[in-house]
Motif scaffolding. Structure first.
Motif, PDB file in Angstrom:
ATOM      1  N   GLY A  10       0.803  -1.223   0.000  1.00  0.00           N
ATOM      2  CA  GLY A  10       0.000   0.000   0.000  1.00  0.00           C
ATOM      3  C   GLY A  10       0.832   1.267   0.000  1.00  0.00           C
ATOM      4  N   GLY A  11       1.996   1.218  -0.602  1.00  0.00           N
ATOM      5  CA  GLY A  11       2.877   2.385  -0.642  1.00  0.00           C
ATOM      6  C   GLY A  11       2.210   3.598  -1.262  1.00  0.00           C
ATOM      7  N   SER A  12       2.648   4.781  -0.824  1.00  0.00           N
ATOM      8  CA  SER A  12       2.090   6.018  -1.368  1.00  0.00           C
ATOM      9  C   SER A  12       3.143   7.115  -1.366  1.00  0.00           C
ATOM     10  CB  SER A  12       0.869   6.459  -0.571  1.00  0.00           C
ATOM     11  OG  SER A  12       1.224   6.781   0.753  1.00  0.00           O
ATOM     12  N   PHE A  13       2.862   8.171  -2.118  1.00  0.00           N
ATOM     13  CA  PHE A  13       3.763   9.313  -2.234  1.00  0.00           C
ATOM     14  C   PHE A  13       2.928  10.543  -2.563  1.00  0.00           C
ATOM     15  CE2 PHE A  13       6.161  12.207  -4.984  1.00  0.00           C
ATOM     16  CZ  PHE A  13       7.269  12.466  -4.190  1.00  0.00           C
ATOM     17  N   ASP A  14       3.234  11.653  -1.908  1.00  0.00           N
ATOM     18  CA  ASP A  14       2.558  12.915  -2.209  1.00  0.00           C
ATOM     19  C   ASP A  14       3.567  13.894  -2.761  1.00  0.00           C
ATOM     20  OD1 ASP A  14      -0.136  12.412  -1.495  1.00  0.00           O
ATOM     21  OD2 ASP A  14       0.442  12.471   0.615  1.00  0.00           O
ATOM     22  N   SER A  18      -0.601  12.853  -6.254  1.00  0.00           N
ATOM     23  CA  SER A  18      -0.542  11.780  -5.262  1.00  0.00           C
ATOM     24  C   SER A  18      -0.470  10.438  -5.978  1.00  0.00           C
ATOM     25  CB  SER A  18      -1.783  11.803  -4.366  1.00  0.00           C
ATOM     26  OG  SER A  18      -1.813  12.997  -3.627  1.00  0.00           O
ATOM     27  N   ILE A  19       0.416   9.598  -5.493  1.00  0.00           N
ATOM     28  CA  ILE A  19       0.604   8.262  -6.049  1.00  0.00           C
ATOM     29  C   ILE A  19       0.322   7.276  -4.926  1.00  0.00           C
ATOM     30  CG2 ILE A  19       2.196   6.677  -7.187  1.00  0.00           C
ATOM     31  CD1 ILE A  19       1.830   9.413  -8.668  1.00  0.00           C
ATOM     32  N   ARG A  20      -0.477   6.267  -5.202  1.00  0.00           N
ATOM     33  CA  ARG A  20      -0.664   5.221  -4.190  1.00  0.00           C
ATOM     34  C   ARG A  20      -0.898   3.886  -4.868  1.00  0.00           C
ATOM     35  NH1 ARG A  20      -6.156   3.939  -3.411  1.00  0.00           N
ATOM     36  NH2 ARG A  20      -7.514   5.568  -4.258  1.00  0.00           N
ATOM     37  N   GLU A  21      -0.399   2.871  -4.220  1.00  0.00           N
ATOM     38  CA  GLU A  21      -0.675   1.518  -4.682  1.00  0.00           C
ATOM     39  C   GLU A  21      -2.024   1.116  -4.121  1.00  0.00           C
ATOM     40  OE1 GLU A  21       0.954  -3.035  -4.384  1.00  0.00           O
ATOM     41  OE2 GLU A  21       1.206  -1.648  -2.716  1.00  0.00           O
ATOM     42  N   ASP A 105      -2.896 -12.079  -8.550  1.00  0.00           N
ATOM     43  CA  ASP A 105      -1.585 -12.083  -7.904  1.00  0.00           C
ATOM     44  C   ASP A 105      -0.459 -11.649  -8.841  1.00  0.00           C
ATOM     45  OD1 ASP A 105      -2.676 -12.931  -5.542  1.00  0.00           O
ATOM     46  OD2 ASP A 105      -2.208 -15.040  -5.866  1.00  0.00           O
ATOM     47  N   ALA A 106      -0.745 -11.522 -10.122  1.00  0.00           N
ATOM     48  CA  ALA A 106       0.284 -11.177 -11.095  1.00  0.00           C
ATOM     49  C   ALA A 106       0.282  -9.700 -11.474  1.00  0.00           C
ATOM     50  CB  ALA A 106       0.104 -12.020 -12.359  1.00  0.00           C
ATOM     51  N   ARG A 107      -0.622  -8.926 -10.881  1.00  0.00           N
ATOM     52  CA  ARG A 107      -0.759  -7.523 -11.263  1.00  0.00           C
ATOM     53  C   ARG A 107      -0.638  -6.602 -10.050  1.00  0.00           C
ATOM     54  NH1 ARG A 107      -0.539 -10.117 -15.276  1.00  0.00           N
ATOM     55  NH2 ARG A 107      -1.896 -10.093 -17.086  1.00  0.00           N
ATOM     56  N   ALA A 108      -0.229  -5.373 -10.319  1.00  0.00           N
ATOM     57  CA  ALA A 108      -0.213  -4.308  -9.311  1.00  0.00           C
ATOM     58  C   ALA A 108      -1.024  -3.155  -9.896  1.00  0.00           C
ATOM     59  CB  ALA A 108       1.206  -3.862  -9.005  1.00  0.00           C
ATOM     60  N   VAL A 109      -1.741  -2.443  -9.035  1.00  0.00           N
ATOM     61  CA  VAL A 109      -2.585  -1.339  -9.479  1.00  0.00           C
ATOM     62  C   VAL A 109      -2.191  -0.091  -8.703  1.00  0.00           C
ATOM     63  CG1 VAL A 109      -4.957  -0.519  -9.747  1.00  0.00           C
ATOM     64  CG2 VAL A 109      -4.472  -2.962  -9.913  1.00  0.00           C
ATOM     65  N   PHE A 110      -2.108   1.013  -9.421  1.00  0.00           N
ATOM     66  CA  PHE A 110      -1.732   2.294  -8.837  1.00  0.00           C
ATOM     67  C   PHE A 110      -2.788   3.344  -9.162  1.00  0.00           C
ATOM     68  CE2 PHE A 110       2.053  -0.085  -9.761  1.00  0.00           C
ATOM     69  CZ  PHE A 110       2.828   0.059  -8.631  1.00  0.00           C
ATOM     70  N   TYR A 156      -6.027   8.848 -12.534  1.00  0.00           N
ATOM     71  CA  TYR A 156      -5.853   7.698 -13.406  1.00  0.00           C
ATOM     72  C   TYR A 156      -5.629   6.445 -12.570  1.00  0.00           C
ATOM     73  CZ  TYR A 156      -5.043  11.133 -17.088  1.00  0.00           C
ATOM     74  OH  TYR A 156      -5.184  12.164 -17.966  1.00  0.00           O
ATOM     75  N   SER A 157      -6.084   5.325 -13.098  1.00  0.00           N
ATOM     76  CA  SER A 157      -5.731   4.012 -12.555  1.00  0.00           C
ATOM     77  C   SER A 157      -4.756   3.390 -13.538  1.00  0.00           C
ATOM     78  CB  SER A 157      -6.965   3.125 -12.397  1.00  0.00           C
ATOM     79  OG  SER A 157      -7.789   3.625 -11.383  1.00  0.00           O
ATOM     80  N   LEU A 158      -3.703   2.773 -13.019  1.00  0.00           N
ATOM     81  CA  LEU A 158      -2.662   2.181 -13.847  1.00  0.00           C
ATOM     82  C   LEU A 158      -2.404   0.758 -13.365  1.00  0.00           C
ATOM     83  CD1 LEU A 158       0.530   3.754 -15.164  1.00  0.00           C
ATOM     84  CD2 LEU A 158       0.763   1.713 -13.772  1.00  0.00           C
ATOM     85  N   VAL A 159      -2.327  -0.176 -14.302  1.00  0.00           N
ATOM     86  CA  VAL A 159      -2.061  -1.586 -14.003  1.00  0.00           C
ATOM     87  C   VAL A 159      -0.728  -1.969 -14.617  1.00  0.00           C
ATOM     88  CG1 VAL A 159      -2.860  -3.961 -14.342  1.00  0.00           C
ATOM     89  CG2 VAL A 159      -4.525  -2.138 -13.989  1.00  0.00           C
ATOM     90  N   SER A 160       0.095  -2.670 -13.827  1.00  0.00           N
ATOM     91  CA  SER A 160       1.367  -3.201 -14.332  1.00  0.00           C
ATOM     92  C   SER A 160       1.514  -4.633 -13.830  1.00  0.00           C
ATOM     93  CB  SER A 160       2.546  -2.354 -13.839  1.00  0.00           C
ATOM     94  OG  SER A 160       2.801  -2.584 -12.467  1.00  0.00           O
ATOM     95  N   PHE A 161       2.552  -5.291 -14.293  1.00  0.00           N
ATOM     96  CA  PHE A 161       2.868  -6.595 -13.735  1.00  0.00           C
ATOM     97  C   PHE A 161       3.393  -6.401 -12.313  1.00  0.00           C
ATOM     98  CE2 PHE A 161       3.243  -7.625 -18.281  1.00  0.00           C
ATOM     99  CZ  PHE A 161       2.350  -8.683 -18.330  1.00  0.00           C
ATOM    100  N   ARG A 162       3.036  -7.305 -11.439  1.00  0.00           N
ATOM    101  CA  ARG A 162       3.470  -7.237 -10.046  1.00  0.00           C
ATOM    102  C   ARG A 162       4.993  -7.311  -9.933  1.00  0.00           C
ATOM    103  NH1 ARG A 162       0.698  -8.932  -5.125  1.00  0.00           N
ATOM    104  NH2 ARG A 162       2.220  -9.355  -3.508  1.00  0.00           N
ATOM    105  N   SER A 163       5.613  -8.062 -10.822  1.00  0.00           N
ATOM    106  CA  SER A 163       7.064  -8.243 -10.752  1.00  0.00           C
ATOM    107  C   SER A 163       7.839  -6.943 -10.953  1.00  0.00           C
ATOM    108  CB  SER A 163       7.516  -9.282 -11.783  1.00  0.00           C
ATOM    109  OG  SER A 163       7.183  -8.838 -13.094  1.00  0.00           O
TER     110      SER A 163
END
Length: 185
Positions: A10-14, A18-21, A105-110, A156-163
């Motif tokens: 659940g990392g985040s940055f302001d 603002s960026i958050r997982e 389990d293979a994806r991360a969303v920001f 925006y919502s952004l999806v990447s590979f979890r790796s």
């Protein structure tokens, strides 16, 4: 069974944005040609949305269906509902050529939010964000990795590979550093 965890806790940055997982989220890759009999009804049963048109996302509450390629859709839903959604897809598409796989389990969303959220992505992705319509999905690259994103609300919502989640978070946070706005002067 262990409790699901997000790639980055659940990392985040302001910064200027603002960026958050986003925490654990259910995702199903559905491969099927659009003309497959019962496809629209199966997607509706699984996530409550219509079948998305080319480069579009259909959102209904906490669930969505996104067009990813001519024969691929990404279904997004609460993690606890993935099993039920897979069963509904199997029931609705029985006898047809398709593939539905839990890729949660293979994806991360920001989430990238704020008045200048588009500037974060503009630095990283070869996309004309000003020409991007509401409800449009883009599959592209953020620096060196594959991503998909869409405008949602005030960001925006952004999806990447979890790796590569750590790398993507680093890209996003670096891009959102205060003072690095594209219109800073």
């Amino acid at each position: 069974m262990s409790d699901p965890v997000s790639a980055l806790g659940g990392g985040s940055f302001d910064g200027f944005a603002s960026i958050r997982e986003v925490g654990p989220l259910g995702m199903i890759t559905l491969r099927a040609k659009p003309e497959v009999k019962g496809l629209a009804a199966a997607v509706k049963a699984a996530v409550g949305t219509g079948l998305p048109a080319v480069r579009r996302i259909e959102v209904q509450g906490t669930k969505a269906a996104a067009w990813m390629s001519p024969d691929e859709y990404l279904l997004i839903l609460p993690l606890a509902e993935v099993g039920k959604a897979l069963a509904l897809l199997d029931k609705g598409l029985k006898g047809n050529h398709y593939l539905a796989v839990d890729v949660s389990d293979a994806r991360a969303v920001f989430r990238i939010e704020g008045a200048k959220a588009d500037q974060v992505l503009a630095k990283l992705c070869p996309v004309d964000l000003a020409a991007m319509a509401p409800g449009e999905v883009r599959r592209t690259r953020a620096a060196q990795v594959a991503v998909a994103f869409w405008r949602e609300g005030a960001g925006y919502s952004l999806v990447s590979f979890r790796s590569v989640a750590g790398y993507v978070m680093g890209l996003l946070t670096h891009s959102a550093q205060p003072g690095s706005e594209l219109d800073a002067g």
